[in-house]
Design a protein around this motif. Structure first.
Motif, short mmCIF file in Angstrom:
data_model
loop_
_atom_site.label_atom_id
_atom_site.label_comp_id
_atom_site.label_asym_id
_atom_site.label_seq_id
_atom_site.Cartn_x
_atom_site.Cartn_y
_atom_site.Cartn_z
N GLU A 235 0.81 -1.26 -0.07
CA GLU A 235 0.04 -0.06 0.01
C GLU A 235 0.85 1.26 0.19
OE1 GLU A 235 -3.38 0.45 -0.34
OE2 GLU A 235 -3.49 -1.59 -0.89
N ALA A 236 2.17 1.14 0.30
CA ALA A 236 3.14 2.32 0.22
C ALA A 236 3.88 2.36 -1.03
CB ALA A 236 3.93 2.29 1.36
N GLY A 237 3.36 1.32 -2.03
CA GLY A 237 4.00 1.52 -3.39
C GLY A 237 5.15 0.70 -3.68
N ALA A 238 5.47 -0.15 -2.73
CA ALA A 238 6.41 -1.18 -2.92
C ALA A 238 5.98 -2.62 -3.73
CB ALA A 238 7.05 -1.68 -1.49
N LEU A 239 6.70 -3.18 -4.18
CA LEU A 239 6.41 -4.17 -5.11
C LEU A 239 6.58 -5.57 -4.00
CD1 LEU A 239 7.39 -3.72 -8.49
CD2 LEU A 239 5.12 -3.39 -7.57
N THR A 240 5.94 -6.54 -3.95
CA THR A 240 6.42 -7.48 -3.13
C THR A 240 5.90 -8.93 -3.95
OG1 THR A 240 4.35 -8.08 -1.91
CG2 THR A 240 5.46 -6.43 -0.94
N PRO A 244 9.96 -15.84 -8.70
CA PRO A 244 9.19 -15.10 -10.01
C PRO A 244 7.62 -15.74 -10.23
CG PRO A 244 11.52 -16.03 -10.37
CD PRO A 244 11.02 -16.47 -8.88
N GLY A 245 6.88 -14.68 -10.34
CA GLY A 245 5.47 -14.93 -10.54
C GLY A 245 4.75 -15.47 -9.41
N GLU A 246 5.17 -15.69 -8.43
CA GLU A 246 4.32 -16.01 -7.23
C GLU A 246 4.25 -15.03 -6.17
OE1 GLU A 246 6.26 -19.78 -5.79
OE2 GLU A 246 5.92 -20.80 -7.85
N ARG A 247 3.38 -15.29 -5.10
CA ARG A 247 3.16 -14.48 -3.97
C ARG A 247 4.17 -14.66 -3.03
NH1 ARG A 247 -2.35 -12.70 -3.72
NH2 ARG A 247 -1.76 -11.26 -1.77
N PRO A 248 4.54 -13.60 -2.12
CA PRO A 248 5.55 -14.28 -0.86
C PRO A 248 5.07 -15.39 -0.16
CG PRO A 248 4.73 -11.94 -0.67
CD PRO A 248 3.79 -12.70 -1.85
N SER A 249 5.95 -16.06 0.02
CA SER A 249 5.53 -17.50 0.60
C SER A 249 6.91 -17.85 1.60
CB SER A 249 5.33 -18.57 -0.37
OG SER A 249 6.70 -19.14 -0.94
N GLY A 250 6.67 -19.04 2.40
CA GLY A 250 7.85 -19.73 3.20
C GLY A 250 9.03 -19.97 2.24
N ASP A 251 8.94 -20.31 0.87
CA ASP A 251 10.03 -20.57 0.09
C ASP A 251 11.19 -19.27 -0.08
OD1 ASP A 251 9.38 -23.06 -0.50
OD2 ASP A 251 8.46 -22.61 -2.41
N LEU A 252 10.14 -18.19 -0.13
CA LEU A 252 10.89 -16.88 -0.63
C LEU A 252 9.72 -15.58 -0.51
CD1 LEU A 252 13.57 -15.56 -1.15
CD2 LEU A 252 12.83 -15.47 -3.60
N ALA A 253 10.36 -14.66 0.38
CA ALA A 253 9.55 -13.29 0.40
C ALA A 253 10.44 -12.49 -0.07
CB ALA A 253 8.81 -13.06 1.77
N VAL A 254 9.98 -11.56 -0.87
CA VAL A 254 10.83 -10.21 -1.40
C VAL A 254 9.82 -9.15 -1.53
CG1 VAL A 254 12.26 -9.32 -3.34
CG2 VAL A 254 11.95 -11.89 -3.21
N ALA A 255 10.53 -8.03 -0.94
CA ALA A 255 10.16 -6.72 -0.98
C ALA A 255 10.85 -5.82 -1.56
CB ALA A 255 9.30 -6.32 0.22
N GLY A 256 10.47 -4.80 -2.50
CA GLY A 256 11.38 -3.57 -2.81
C GLY A 256 10.55 -2.41 -3.54
N THR A 257 11.30 -1.37 -3.33
CA THR A 257 10.86 -0.34 -4.00
C THR A 257 10.76 -0.41 -5.62
OG1 THR A 257 11.00 2.25 -4.12
CG2 THR A 257 13.19 0.77 -4.38
N PRO A 258 9.83 -0.10 -6.39
CA PRO A 258 9.98 -0.37 -7.76
C PRO A 258 11.24 -0.13 -8.58
CG PRO A 258 8.12 0.68 -7.23
CD PRO A 258 8.74 0.98 -6.03
N GLY A 259 11.91 -0.90 -9.27
CA GLY A 259 13.36 -0.49 -9.63
C GLY A 259 14.25 -1.50 -8.80
N VAL A 260 13.74 -1.74 -7.60
CA VAL A 260 14.82 -2.49 -6.95
C VAL A 260 14.20 -4.17 -6.90
CG1 VAL A 260 15.73 -3.25 -4.61
CG2 VAL A 260 16.00 -0.80 -5.49
#
Ligand code: IPD
Length: 276
Positions: A235-240, A244-260
């Motif tokens: 909601e603050a504009g980050a991508l999570t 690749p192509g999946e929602r954050p999960s126990g395998d991997l969670a990634v969040a970043g500013t668009p571009g990162v």
């Protein structure tokens, strides 16, 4: 206009987080000890994790008895209302045990499987973050004065080049997973400005939302570590995301500013971040 149900869920989540945060901040015994261990001898629980979960689930059951609940310390009820609460009563237990200030109460409400409300209270930092799906993310820094006004809207930072990105991560409690995570971090460090290990996934995600971090990733998280912070970051504009192509999960969670976010996710894929 905000859905009146979401307004009610937010108010209840904020009240539960405020009460649990106060209990944890003011009630921490000087001789706090480990009450039990979970996935490994360093994955610890204290009596305060358990007391905070009891307080939160009691308040929810009193106001919304038909809702489902999933809590880190064992709360698990199905519910019939379509709303489910996902709760980490104390995210950052190891920091709390040692008297370090980075820990939080994390409470999310899902409606029909989608997170619609997230609240992360970080009492020792004097901050509470919240988001409602489609309505933005906010922080109040008024904890210290006891007031809940003075909200400010959150927006993640403009993206720096990846080699100027400050990225946080966390390490699992299981030995071979940790060893693999150390390998991945070693390969990432030369490609980033630096890596942080804050000790609370929920706070890391809120720091991405607040523009204090450019990115965050971790393997091995549970829904209660992620649910509220993930909504606040988005909601603050980050991508999570996750793999690749999946929602954050126990395998991997990634969040970043668009571009990162995308280059970071690609590097994590190249480095096999979710493989043993
Ligand atoms: C932990 C924290 C930590 C992360 C661990 C989580 P807990 O949650 O979020 O930052 O690295 O993976 O388990 O156990 O303190 O609620």
């Amino acid at each position: 206009m905000t859905d009146p149900l979401h307004t009610d869920l937010l108010a209840l989540a904020q009240e539960a987080a405020r009460r649990a945060g106060t209990l944890l901040r003011d009630g921490r015994p000087a001789d706090l000890a480990v009450a039990a261990t979970k996935s490994s001898p360093i994955d610890v629980v204290t009596e305060m994790d358990i007391a905070a979960e009891k307080l939160i689930t009691g308040l929810i059951a009193e106001h919304r008895p038909d809702d489902g609940i999933l809590g880190e310390e064992g709360a698990a009820t199905e519910g019939t209302s379509g709303v489910r609460w996902v709760i980490d009563p104390l995210d950052g237990t190891v920091n709390y045990l040692y008297g370090l200030p980075t820990w939080a109460v994390s409470i999310a409400a899902e409606q029909d499987g989608e997170t619609v409300v997230g609240v992360v209270a970080a009492p020792m930092r004097g901050e509470t973050f919240h988001a409602v799906r489609g309505r933005g993310a906010w922080a109040t820094g008024a904890w210290a004065t006891g007031a809940w006004d003075g909200e400010r809207s959150l927006a993640c930072r403009p993206a720096p080049p990846l080699d100027h990105a400050l990225v946080s991560t966390g390490f699992n409690y299981v030995a071979d997973v940790r060893a693999h995570q150390a390998d991945v971090a070693q390969r990432l460090i030369p490609l980033l400005r630096d890596i942080r290990r804050g000790g609370s996934a929920a706070v890391d995600l809120c720091d991405v939302a607040a523009g204090r971090l450019d990115g965050y990733y971790e393997r091995g998280l549970h829904p209660w570590d992620l649910a509220a912070g993930d909504l606040i970051a988005r909601e603050a504009g980050a991508l999570t995301g996750g793999r690749p192509g999946e929602r954050p999960s126990g395998d991997l969670a990634v969040a970043g500013t668009p571009g990162v976010f995308e280059p970071l996710q690609r590097l994590l894929e190249d480095f096999g971040a979710w493989h043993d």
